[in-house]
Motif scaffolding. Sequence first.
Motif, PDB file in Angstrom:
ATOM      1  N   GLU A 161       0.838  -1.342  -0.121  1.00 61.37           N
ATOM      2  CA  GLU A 161      -0.125  -0.098  -0.006  1.00 61.37           C
ATOM      3  C   GLU A 161       0.850   1.284   0.045  1.00 61.37           C
ATOM      4  OE1 GLU A 161      -3.300  -0.789  -0.052  1.00 61.37           O
ATOM      5  OE2 GLU A 161      -2.662  -2.812   0.063  1.00 61.37           O
ATOM      6  N   VAL A 162       0.706   2.178  -1.122  1.00 60.35           N
ATOM      7  CA  VAL A 162       1.735   3.311  -0.879  1.00 60.35           C
ATOM      8  C   VAL A 162       0.554   4.586  -1.218  1.00 60.35           C
ATOM      9  CG1 VAL A 162       3.608   1.989  -2.151  1.00 60.35           C
ATOM     10  CG2 VAL A 162       1.913   3.118  -3.795  1.00 60.35           C
ATOM     11  N   PHE A 163       1.019   5.674  -0.829  1.00 59.22           N
ATOM     12  CA  PHE A 163       0.269   6.690  -0.675  1.00 59.22           C
ATOM     13  C   PHE A 163       1.030   7.782  -1.146  1.00 59.22           C
ATOM     14  CE2 PHE A 163      -1.191   3.898   2.775  1.00 59.22           C
ATOM     15  CZ  PHE A 163      -2.522   4.034   2.696  1.00 59.22           C
ATOM     16  N   SER A 164       2.295   8.062  -1.530  1.00 59.81           N
ATOM     17  CA  SER A 164       3.067   8.906  -2.147  1.00 59.81           C
ATOM     18  C   SER A 164       4.435   8.406  -2.891  1.00 59.81           C
ATOM     19  CB  SER A 164       3.432   9.978  -1.171  1.00 59.81           C
ATOM     20  OG  SER A 164       4.615   9.568  -0.407  1.00 59.81           O
ATOM     21  N   PRO A 165       4.856   9.144  -3.715  1.00 59.97           N
ATOM     22  CA  PRO A 165       6.064   9.007  -4.353  1.00 59.97           C
ATOM     23  C   PRO A 165       7.323   8.401  -3.323  1.00 59.97           C
ATOM     24  CG  PRO A 165       5.081  10.756  -5.286  1.00 59.97           C
ATOM     25  CD  PRO A 165       4.409  10.444  -4.166  1.00 59.97           C
ATOM     26  N   THR A 166       7.357   8.862  -2.349  1.00 62.74           N
ATOM     27  CA  THR A 166       8.334   8.546  -1.200  1.00 62.74           C
ATOM     28  C   THR A 166       8.183   7.037  -0.756  1.00 62.74           C
ATOM     29  OG1 THR A 166       7.126   9.787   0.412  1.00 62.74           O
ATOM     30  CG2 THR A 166       8.795  10.899  -0.719  1.00 62.74           C
ATOM     31  N   HIS A 167       6.748   6.738  -0.882  1.00 62.64           N
ATOM     32  CA  HIS A 167       6.664   5.290  -0.090  1.00 62.64           C
ATOM     33  C   HIS A 167       7.132   4.581  -1.187  1.00 62.64           C
ATOM     34  CE1 HIS A 167       2.891   7.083   2.111  1.00 62.64           C
ATOM     35  NE2 HIS A 167       4.273   7.268   2.788  1.00 62.64           N
ATOM     36  N   ILE A 168       7.201   4.436  -2.646  1.00 58.71           N
ATOM     37  CA  ILE A 168       7.592   3.577  -3.395  1.00 58.71           C
ATOM     38  C   ILE A 168       9.026   3.953  -3.529  1.00 58.71           C
ATOM     39  CG2 ILE A 168       7.751   3.368  -5.856  1.00 58.71           C
ATOM     40  CD1 ILE A 168       5.055   4.708  -6.252  1.00 58.71           C
ATOM     41  N   LEU A 169       9.684   4.818  -3.623  1.00 60.10           N
ATOM     42  CA  LEU A 169      11.195   5.055  -3.582  1.00 60.10           C
ATOM     43  C   LEU A 169      11.969   4.743  -2.309  1.00 60.10           C
ATOM     44  CD1 LEU A 169      11.117   8.527  -5.330  1.00 60.10           C
ATOM     45  CD2 LEU A 169      11.877   6.246  -6.301  1.00 60.10           C
ATOM     46  N   GLN A 170      11.149   5.023  -1.196  1.00 55.55           N
ATOM     47  CA  GLN A 170      12.224   4.552  -0.009  1.00 55.55           C
ATOM     48  C   GLN A 170      11.626   3.267   0.679  1.00 55.55           C
ATOM     49  OE1 GLN A 170      11.493   6.918   3.734  1.00 55.55           O
ATOM     50  NE2 GLN A 170      13.893   6.828   3.660  1.00 55.55           N
ATOM     51  N   ASN A 210       3.165   9.927 -12.415  1.00 52.14           N
ATOM     52  CA  ASN A 210       4.623   9.971 -11.775  1.00 52.14           C
ATOM     53  C   ASN A 210       4.702   8.557 -11.016  1.00 52.14           C
ATOM     54  OD1 ASN A 210       5.707  11.161  -8.966  1.00 52.14           O
ATOM     55  ND2 ASN A 210       6.788  11.823 -10.809  1.00 52.14           N
ATOM     56  N   MET A 211       3.638   8.281 -10.144  1.00 55.38           N
ATOM     57  CA  MET A 211       3.974   7.392  -9.187  1.00 55.38           C
ATOM     58  C   MET A 211       4.172   5.943 -10.094  1.00 55.38           C
ATOM     59  SD  MET A 211       1.152   8.369  -6.139  1.00 55.38           S
ATOM     60  CE  MET A 211       1.513   6.793  -5.023  1.00 55.38           C
ATOM     61  N   VAL A 212       3.235   5.802 -11.261  1.00 52.33           N
ATOM     62  CA  VAL A 212       3.330   4.732 -12.052  1.00 52.33           C
ATOM     63  C   VAL A 212       4.977   4.400 -12.848  1.00 52.33           C
ATOM     64  CG1 VAL A 212       2.803   3.372 -13.953  1.00 52.33           C
ATOM     65  CG2 VAL A 212       0.927   4.357 -12.544  1.00 52.33           C
ATOM     66  N   ASP A 213       5.565   5.670 -12.916  1.00 56.55           N
ATOM     67  CA  ASP A 213       6.744   5.884 -13.523  1.00 56.55           C
ATOM     68  C   ASP A 213       7.948   5.271 -12.620  1.00 56.55           C
ATOM     69  OD1 ASP A 213       5.845   6.589 -15.942  1.00 56.55           O
ATOM     70  OD2 ASP A 213       6.306   8.742 -15.668  1.00 56.55           O
ATOM     71  N   LEU A 214       7.570   5.614 -11.292  1.00 56.35           N
ATOM     72  CA  LEU A 214       8.654   5.248 -10.134  1.00 56.35           C
ATOM     73  C   LEU A 214       8.598   3.825  -9.720  1.00 56.35           C
ATOM     74  CD1 LEU A 214       8.033   8.484  -8.086  1.00 56.35           C
ATOM     75  CD2 LEU A 214      10.024   7.886  -9.582  1.00 56.35           C
ATOM     76  N   LEU A 215       7.516   3.132  -9.944  1.00 52.86           N
ATOM     77  CA  LEU A 215       7.402   1.629  -9.643  1.00 52.86           C
ATOM     78  C   LEU A 215       8.672   0.849  -9.935  1.00 52.86           C
ATOM     79  CD1 LEU A 215       3.713   1.111 -10.871  1.00 52.86           C
ATOM     80  CD2 LEU A 215       4.557   1.344  -8.424  1.00 52.86           C
ATOM     81  N   PRO A 216       8.948  -0.180  -9.068  1.00 51.95           N
ATOM     82  CA  PRO A 216       9.911  -1.195  -9.406  1.00 51.95           C
ATOM     83  C   PRO A 216       9.794  -1.920 -10.472  1.00 51.95           C
ATOM     84  CG  PRO A 216       9.282  -1.242  -7.090  1.00 51.95           C
ATOM     85  CD  PRO A 216       8.195  -0.445  -7.802  1.00 51.95           C
ATOM     86  N   LYS A 217      10.777  -2.216 -11.178  1.00 51.88           N
ATOM     87  CA  LYS A 217      10.660  -3.184 -12.296  1.00 51.88           C
ATOM     88  C   LYS A 217      10.008  -4.438 -11.939  1.00 51.88           C
ATOM     89  CE  LYS A 217      14.904  -1.797 -14.935  1.00 51.88           C
ATOM     90  NZ  LYS A 217      15.911  -2.041 -15.515  1.00 51.88           N
ATOM     91  N   GLU A 218       9.214  -4.930 -12.916  1.00 54.65           N
ATOM     92  CA  GLU A 218       8.334  -6.355 -12.515  1.00 54.65           C
ATOM     93  C   GLU A 218       7.106  -5.967 -11.623  1.00 54.65           C
ATOM     94  OE1 GLU A 218      10.743 -10.100 -12.917  1.00 54.65           O
ATOM     95  OE2 GLU A 218      12.051  -8.872 -11.982  1.00 54.65           O
ATOM     96  N   ALA A 219       6.919  -4.616 -11.094  1.00 53.81           N
ATOM     97  CA  ALA A 219       5.543  -4.419 -10.448  1.00 53.81           C
ATOM     98  C   ALA A 219       4.327  -4.501 -11.396  1.00 53.81           C
ATOM     99  CB  ALA A 219       5.889  -3.061  -9.639  1.00 53.81           C
ATOM    100  N   ILE A 220       3.383  -4.904 -10.704  1.00 52.77           N
ATOM    101  CA  ILE A 220       1.982  -4.389 -11.421  1.00 52.77           C
ATOM    102  C   ILE A 220       1.164  -3.770 -10.383  1.00 52.77           C
ATOM    103  CG2 ILE A 220       2.028  -6.655 -13.102  1.00 52.77           C
ATOM    104  CD1 ILE A 220       0.361  -8.002 -10.889  1.00 52.77           C
ATOM    105  N   PHE A 221       0.151  -3.023 -10.769  1.00 51.26           N
ATOM    106  CA  PHE A 221      -0.426  -2.188 -10.115  1.00 51.26           C
ATOM    107  C   PHE A 221      -1.748  -1.969 -10.111  1.00 51.26           C
ATOM    108  CE2 PHE A 221       0.382   0.420 -13.836  1.00 51.26           C
ATOM    109  CZ  PHE A 221      -0.567   1.157 -13.726  1.00 51.26           C
ATOM    110  N   CYS A 222      -2.740  -1.640  -9.015  1.00 55.02           N
ATOM    111  CA  CYS A 222      -3.893  -1.189  -9.007  1.00 55.02           C
ATOM    112  C   CYS A 222      -4.122   0.261  -8.380  1.00 55.02           C
ATOM    113  CB  CYS A 222      -5.049  -2.163  -8.592  1.00 55.02           C
ATOM    114  SG  CYS A 222      -4.749  -2.296  -6.842  1.00 55.02           S
TER     115      CYS A 222
END
Length: 297
Positions: A161-170, A210-222
């Motif tokens: 569960e992510v709520f902002s770009p920092t949650h993805i990146l960090q 922006n958040m989709v662009d930051l997702l790790p490789k091999e991630a899928i999302f909703c």
Amino acid sequence: MNKRKIIVTIAPTGGMASKKQNPHLPTQPNEIARDVVDCYNAGASVVALHARRPDDAATCDPAIYRDINERIRAKCDIVINNSTGGGVNGDMVRQAPNGYWEILWDERLKGLDAGAEMCTLDATTINASFDGREILMNTPPARCRELALKMKELGIKPEWEVFSPTHILQDVTTLIESGVDEPPYFINLVLGAHRGFQNAMPYTPRFLQNMVDLLPKEAIFCVSGIGPAQLPSGINSLLLGGHARVGLEDNLYYSDGVLATNVQLTERIVRIIREMGMEPATAVEAREIMGLPRRQT
């Protein structure tokens, strides 16, 4: 030509809304199971479950989760995802001597103990404002790792569960790179919760891109679009190659001033998916897309 398969997640209850806000909200095991089976028949392949006590307050009591899970499993093979976030009342919160409210860590962990294939993993600390209270969900890095490792040990696939770009990146990327999950990584982008959750992002097409662009490789999302963001962010997710999530946990209304049901929200997104030339995934297909069952260590 093969049509792209879309995982439709139904989130029927959540840990915040009440029947006073929408009488269609299912809170008890028989109500939740009934709604989930109806949504499955309408095209949903994953269910994101929150448990409630008999008084409708939030809980992660594994006995209640097992009751819900077993009722659902008796009628369909939808992928079951139990929450480890819980909610903002009931068993889940306590006021500390200093006056601060906190979502209890030990209660959150109980959500792992009900045999679900997936569980939510909120890999971040959140301050939630609800009913005039500020409530801390304290998840520092050590707790994030503990939760992820417990899921791996139990063979549970995390829904990040992510709520902002920092949650993805960090938070999420750090844990994934440490080996606590295996690809494909299933990440739920929560947008539109910014009025209630500190550091959350509002929904706009630009923020989602922006958040989709930051997702790790091999991630899928909703995408979990909160309130009026549910429909446009769901369509936006499909356009960006993602999957769809609907339900009364995130949005109580079908249209302006018109209360929704879980089945109505499911039926609408399935219609849109098909109008866009795609097809809702079956539960079997959803498991294949997400790499389930997860290998136990």
